[in-house]
Design an enzyme around this catalytic site. Structure first.
Site, PDB file in Angstrom:
ATOM      1  N   ASP A 224       0.858  -1.192   0.000  1.00 14.47           N
ATOM      2  CA  ASP A 224       0.000   0.000   0.000  1.00 14.47           C
ATOM      3  C   ASP A 224       0.886   1.232   0.000  1.00 14.47           C
ATOM      4  O   ASP A 224       1.515   1.567   1.009  1.00 14.47           O
ATOM      5  CB  ASP A 224      -0.919   0.015   1.233  1.00 14.47           C
ATOM      6  CG  ASP A 224      -1.898  -1.148   1.222  1.00 14.47           C
ATOM      7  OD1 ASP A 224      -2.398  -1.473   0.135  1.00 14.47           O
ATOM      8  OD2 ASP A 224      -2.138  -1.723   2.291  1.00 14.47           O
ATOM      9  N   LEU A 225       0.962   1.922  -1.114  1.00  8.21           N
ATOM     10  CA  LEU A 225       1.880   3.028  -1.313  1.00  8.21           C
ATOM     11  C   LEU A 225       1.738   4.085  -0.224  1.00  8.21           C
ATOM     12  O   LEU A 225       0.643   4.615   0.000  1.00  8.21           O
ATOM     13  CB  LEU A 225       1.641   3.660  -2.685  1.00  8.21           C
ATOM     14  CG  LEU A 225       2.595   4.773  -3.112  1.00  8.21           C
ATOM     15  CD1 LEU A 225       4.022   4.233  -3.221  1.00  8.21           C
ATOM     16  CD2 LEU A 225       2.151   5.373  -4.433  1.00  8.21           C
ATOM     17  N   ASP A 226       2.857   4.393   0.443  1.00 11.30           N
ATOM     18  CA  ASP A 226       2.940   5.448   1.458  1.00 11.30           C
ATOM     19  C   ASP A 226       1.994   5.235   2.633  1.00 11.30           C
ATOM     20  O   ASP A 226       1.621   6.171   3.322  1.00 11.30           O
ATOM     21  CB  ASP A 226       2.664   6.826   0.839  1.00 11.30           C
ATOM     22  CG  ASP A 226       3.736   7.237  -0.151  1.00 11.30           C
ATOM     23  OD1 ASP A 226       4.892   6.813   0.029  1.00 11.30           O
ATOM     24  OD2 ASP A 226       3.426   7.976  -1.103  1.00 11.30           O
ATOM     25  N   GLU A 227       1.602   3.982   2.883  1.00  6.67           N
ATOM     26  CA  GLU A 227       0.677   3.705   3.978  1.00  6.67           C
ATOM     27  C   GLU A 227       1.219   2.647   4.934  1.00  6.67           C
ATOM     28  O   GLU A 227       0.475   2.070   5.709  1.00  6.67           O
ATOM     29  CB  GLU A 227      -0.691   3.266   3.430  1.00  6.67           C
ATOM     30  CG  GLU A 227      -1.408   4.374   2.653  1.00  6.67           C
ATOM     31  CD  GLU A 227      -2.795   3.971   2.204  1.00  6.67           C
ATOM     32  OE1 GLU A 227      -3.302   2.952   2.731  1.00  6.67           O
ATOM     33  OE2 GLU A 227      -3.379   4.652   1.358  1.00  6.67           O
TER      34      GLU A 227
END
Length: 294
Positions: A224-227
């Protein structure tokens, strides 16, 4: 005297601290610092113990003997030699403020790691890296060669024995497979304007909206990109009198500082994954200066 760190994650139960401290005392070890957290919500217990051997106990011997305690506690655990430096692979694109900051801290001994290489999709910082006697690896990434480029990256991780990958403003998205393989071992840094200001020129967007706080977030990378689970964050206050260029300059400073603190916490085994969150123990007052500096 040899110094070690023991990390333990296990289901909450009575007698965990007693079992660990008894084991260390019986093996001629003196506890120098200890931190623990009992998460009532998840029912998980987290503990980090720094200790030194007063009777010549070895890492292999302690690891073999603690296995029975770990099994009783149903724990995920590890014992680390404090003198051993983690092998780190740095990755960067065209923004070099975090890379330069890390190289400086490493050079003066404030960041006790072994940098096994720097990977970039550009040649911008090749000279800087080579001048530090660190291997530089150019892996260009295009829309058509992404699988090949990442295969080369995975091979490089294996060849160098990298235990941690740091994205020091590396602007390419890593695949789900790579993130899964290196779970808990990739740290990324970015501004904290997400999700409000996405895409290009986030600092300019923030300026146009009159934002009064600039921040940065360091986290473990997941699919999950940047999460991913957050390790470290910080902010700096700004005023209406400052320009978009000031926003960028202050943002770069806080990004560099937050990233170095996150790496410090990781390499000294102070970060524990706790689902989508982390437990991060602060450096103890008696810790070596290189552990407390960030």
């Amino acid at each position: 005297m040899p110094k070690f760190v023991l990390t333990v994650t296990c289901p909450t139960r009575r007698g965990i601290v007693a079992a660990i401290s008894t084991f260390l005392a019986d093996h001629g070890c003196n506890i120098t610092d200890s931190a623990q957290f009992d998460d009532q919500e998840t029912g998980r217990f987290f503990m980090r113990v720094g200790f030194q051997s007063e009777t010549g106990a070895t890492l292999d011997g302690l690891t073999a003997d603690f296995a029975a305690v770990g099994e009783t506690l149903e724990a995920d655990w590890q014992i680390f030699d404090s003198a051993s430096k983690i092998k780190v692979l740095l990755m960067v694109s065209n923004f070099g403020h975090c890379l330069n900051d890390l190289l400086y801290r490493w050079r003066i001994g404030a960041l006790p790691i072994e940098i096994v290489g720097v990977v970039s999709n550009h040649l911008t910082y090749q000279k800087v890296v080579v001048n530090h006697d660190i291997p530089f690896h150019l892996i260009k990434v295009t829309r058509d060669n992404k699988p090949e480029a990442e295969s080369r990256l995975m091979a490089l991780v294996d060849e160098t024995g990298a235990e941690l990958v740091v994205l020091a403003r590396y602007m390419q998205v890593l695949s789900d497979a790579f993130c899964a393989r290196m779970s808990g071992r990739i740290i990324n840094i970015h501004h904290s304007f997400l999700p409000s200001f996405k895409g290009a020129n986030p600092y300019k967007q923030a300026y146009q909206r009159g934002v009064k706080l600039i921040g940065a977030t360091a986290h473990y990378v997941t699919a999950d990109l940047d999460e991913g689970p957050i390790i470290e964050q910080d902010t700096v206050r700004i005023t209406h009198a400052q320009s978009p260029e000031d926003y960028v300059s202050l943002g770069r400073d806080v990004e560099a500082s937050v990233l170095s603190r996150a790496i410090h916490a990781h390499i000294h085994h102070r970060v524990f994954l706790n689902g989508n969150k982390t437990v991060v123990f602060p450096a103890s007052p008696g810790a070596h200066a290189s552990e407390r500096m960030g």
